[in-house]
Scaffold this motif. Structure first.
Motif, short mmCIF file in Angstrom:
data_model
loop_
_atom_site.label_atom_id
_atom_site.label_comp_id
_atom_site.label_asym_id
_atom_site.label_seq_id
_atom_site.Cartn_x
_atom_site.Cartn_y
_atom_site.Cartn_z
N GLU A 72 0.83 -1.21 0.00
CA GLU A 72 0.00 0.00 0.00
C GLU A 72 0.86 1.26 0.00
O GLU A 72 0.55 2.25 -0.68
N LEU A 73 1.92 1.26 0.77
CA LEU A 73 2.80 2.43 0.82
C LEU A 73 3.42 2.71 -0.54
O LEU A 73 3.60 3.88 -0.92
N ASN A 74 3.75 1.67 -1.27
CA ASN A 74 4.35 1.84 -2.60
C ASN A 74 3.34 2.24 -3.66
O ASN A 74 3.65 2.98 -4.58
N ARG A 75 2.12 1.73 -3.53
CA ARG A 75 1.15 1.89 -4.62
C ARG A 75 0.19 3.05 -4.44
O ARG A 75 -0.44 3.49 -5.41
N SER A 76 -0.01 3.50 -3.21
CA SER A 76 -1.07 4.47 -2.98
C SER A 76 -0.59 5.67 -2.19
O SER A 76 0.51 5.69 -1.65
N ARG A 77 -1.47 6.65 -2.12
CA ARG A 77 -1.24 7.84 -1.30
C ARG A 77 -2.20 7.85 -0.11
O ARG A 77 -2.48 8.92 0.46
N ARG A 78 -2.71 6.70 0.27
CA ARG A 78 -3.63 6.63 1.40
C ARG A 78 -2.97 7.19 2.65
O ARG A 78 -1.76 7.00 2.86
N PRO A 79 -3.72 7.87 3.50
CA PRO A 79 -3.14 8.41 4.73
C PRO A 79 -2.49 7.32 5.57
O PRO A 79 -2.98 6.19 5.64
N MET A 80 -1.39 7.67 6.23
CA MET A 80 -0.67 6.71 7.05
C MET A 80 -1.56 6.14 8.15
O MET A 80 -1.44 4.96 8.52
N SER A 81 -2.44 6.97 8.68
CA SER A 81 -3.32 6.51 9.76
C SER A 81 -4.23 5.39 9.30
O SER A 81 -4.50 4.44 10.05
N ARG A 82 -4.71 5.46 8.06
CA ARG A 82 -5.58 4.40 7.53
C ARG A 82 -4.80 3.11 7.28
O ARG A 82 -5.29 2.01 7.55
N ILE A 83 -3.59 3.24 6.77
CA ILE A 83 -2.76 2.06 6.54
C ILE A 83 -2.41 1.41 7.87
O ILE A 83 -2.44 0.18 8.01
N ALA A 84 -2.10 2.22 8.87
CA ALA A 84 -1.78 1.70 10.20
C ALA A 84 -2.97 0.96 10.78
O ALA A 84 -2.83 -0.16 11.32
N ALA A 85 -4.16 1.55 10.68
CA ALA A 85 -5.36 0.90 11.22
C ALA A 85 -5.65 -0.40 10.50
O ALA A 85 -6.01 -1.40 11.13
N GLN A 86 -5.50 -0.41 9.18
CA GLN A 86 -5.76 -1.63 8.42
C GLN A 86 -4.77 -2.73 8.78
O GLN A 86 -5.10 -3.92 8.73
N ALA A 87 -3.57 -2.35 9.17
CA ALA A 87 -2.56 -3.33 9.57
C ALA A 87 -2.76 -3.81 11.00
O ALA A 87 -2.03 -4.68 11.47
N GLY A 88 -3.75 -3.22 11.70
CA GLY A 88 -4.07 -3.69 13.04
C GLY A 88 -3.45 -2.90 14.16
O GLY A 88 -3.41 -3.37 15.31
N TYR A 89 -2.97 -1.67 13.88
CA TYR A 89 -2.31 -0.85 14.90
C TYR A 89 -3.20 0.33 15.27
O TYR A 89 -3.80 0.97 14.40
N GLY A 90 -3.25 0.63 16.57
CA GLY A 90 -4.12 1.67 17.06
C GLY A 90 -3.61 3.07 16.85
O GLY A 90 -4.35 4.03 17.03
N SER A 91 -2.35 3.19 16.48
CA SER A 91 -1.78 4.52 16.25
C SER A 91 -0.69 4.43 15.19
O SER A 91 -0.12 3.36 14.95
N VAL A 92 -0.39 5.57 14.59
CA VAL A 92 0.68 5.63 13.61
C VAL A 92 2.02 5.33 14.29
O VAL A 92 2.90 4.70 13.70
N ALA A 93 2.16 5.76 15.54
CA ALA A 93 3.42 5.53 16.26
C ALA A 93 3.67 4.03 16.44
O ALA A 93 4.79 3.55 16.24
N ALA A 94 2.64 3.29 16.84
CA ALA A 94 2.80 1.84 17.03
C ALA A 94 3.09 1.15 15.70
O ALA A 94 3.94 0.25 15.62
N PHE A 95 2.41 1.58 14.65
CA PHE A 95 2.66 1.03 13.32
C PHE A 95 4.07 1.33 12.86
O PHE A 95 4.77 0.47 12.31
N THR A 96 4.53 2.55 13.12
CA THR A 96 5.89 2.95 12.71
C THR A 96 6.93 2.08 13.40
O THR A 96 7.90 1.64 12.76
N ARG A 97 6.74 1.80 14.69
CA ARG A 97 7.70 0.96 15.40
C ARG A 97 7.73 -0.45 14.82
O ARG A 97 8.81 -1.02 14.58
#
Length: 293
Positions: A72-97
């Protein structure tokens, strides 16, 4: 039931679970529900899953969700918060880690570098089929021309997004592993027939393949294929499978014109040189082969 028959049964049942997980990454994946899909007691299911796959259910889900996030990061411009939530993380910070640990770089950096390395999109009115864009940022691979031996593979076809061929590899590996056919010399190879820029994702044709012992009786939906048996241009890509289109762009847009060689009649194929279940995506090694005339 003999020990061999039990092993085959377990592999087939865990295969159903892995397919269900891959198809329902956005759903709540309850262990009791997965146990029911596998027809195992919930008291024993998870231990059997780990014994067959070498990873926990949570690790499998995390691996597949983070792979999808990289795509998704490579193919789209979807907001990071939506990608993080779809990956199962409650925050962008947790997803980033989590993403940084797996891929060796933060997701925002990964997205920026990925967009920079990929071919620039065609200009308005220019046909994709005839456009041969330059890479936006300088990227280089060491490419070697070598004779690749002719290998016979048992393959399982996959139609659709190349980034989802992992389900076919999971099934093929579990099927062969349950029969004691996977050893130190087994080679894992994917064959890719179509250019993703020329066809819709749902129409892309590929095959997951393994080298298996001679005389192996394969299933009805599997096929025997041959790869190699002639010169290939080979490069080694280190990193997530989601980034492999950069390697192909380099081969076709940079190396092939400069080398003065012609591609052969056979499709490209990839050999996976280490186990994605045991290493983070930043350490995955893939040998990309372009058959030459």
């Amino acid at each position: 039931m003999t020990r061999h028959e039990t092993s085959l049964s377990y592999a087939a049942r865990i295969e159903r679970v892995l397919s269900h997980i891959a198809d329902h990454l956005d759903d709540r994946l309850d262990l009791d529900d997965l146990a029911a899909i596998a027809c195992f007691s919930p008291f024993h299911f998870h231990r059997i899953f780990v014994a067959v796959t070498g990873e926990t259910v949570a690790e499998a889900v995390r691996r597949l969700r983070l792979h999808r996030a990289a795509v998704e990061l490579n193919r789209s411009r979807r907001p990071m918060s939506r990608i993080a939530a779809q990956a199962g993380y409650g925050s962008v910070a947790a997803f980033t880690r989590a993403f940084s640990t797996a891929h060796g770089t933060p997701p925002a950096t990964y997205r920026r570098l990925g967009q920079d390395l990929r071919p620039a999109p065609p200009k308005a009115g220019m046909k994709t089929m005839t456009h041969s864009p330059a890479l936006r940022t300088s990227v280089s691979y060491d490419v070697a021309i070598e004779d690749f031996p002719r290998l016979k593979l048992a393959t399982l076809p996959h139609v659709g997004d190349y980034q989802k061929i992992g389900t076919a590899f999971e099934r093929l590996s579990n099927w062969a592993g349950a029969r004691g056919m996977i050893g130190a010399d087994t080679r894992t190879i994917g064959i890719y027939y179509d250019d993703p820029s020329a066809k819709a994702l749902g129409e892309l044709r590929s095959e997951a393949g393994l080298t298996l012992p001679d005389g192996t009786a394969i299933e009805a939906d599997m096929q025997w294929r041959f790869v190699g048996g002639g010169p290939v241009a080979k490069l080694i890509h280190k990193g997530p499978y989601a980034d492999l289109d950069v390697a192909y762009a380099y081969l076709y847009h940079v190396w092939l014109p400069q080398a003065g060689r012609q591609p052969g009649e056979a499709p490209c194929f990839e050999e996976y040189l280490n186990n994605p279940r045991l290493l983070p995506p930043s350490e995955w090694l893939t040998a990309v082969h372009l058959p030459l005339a």
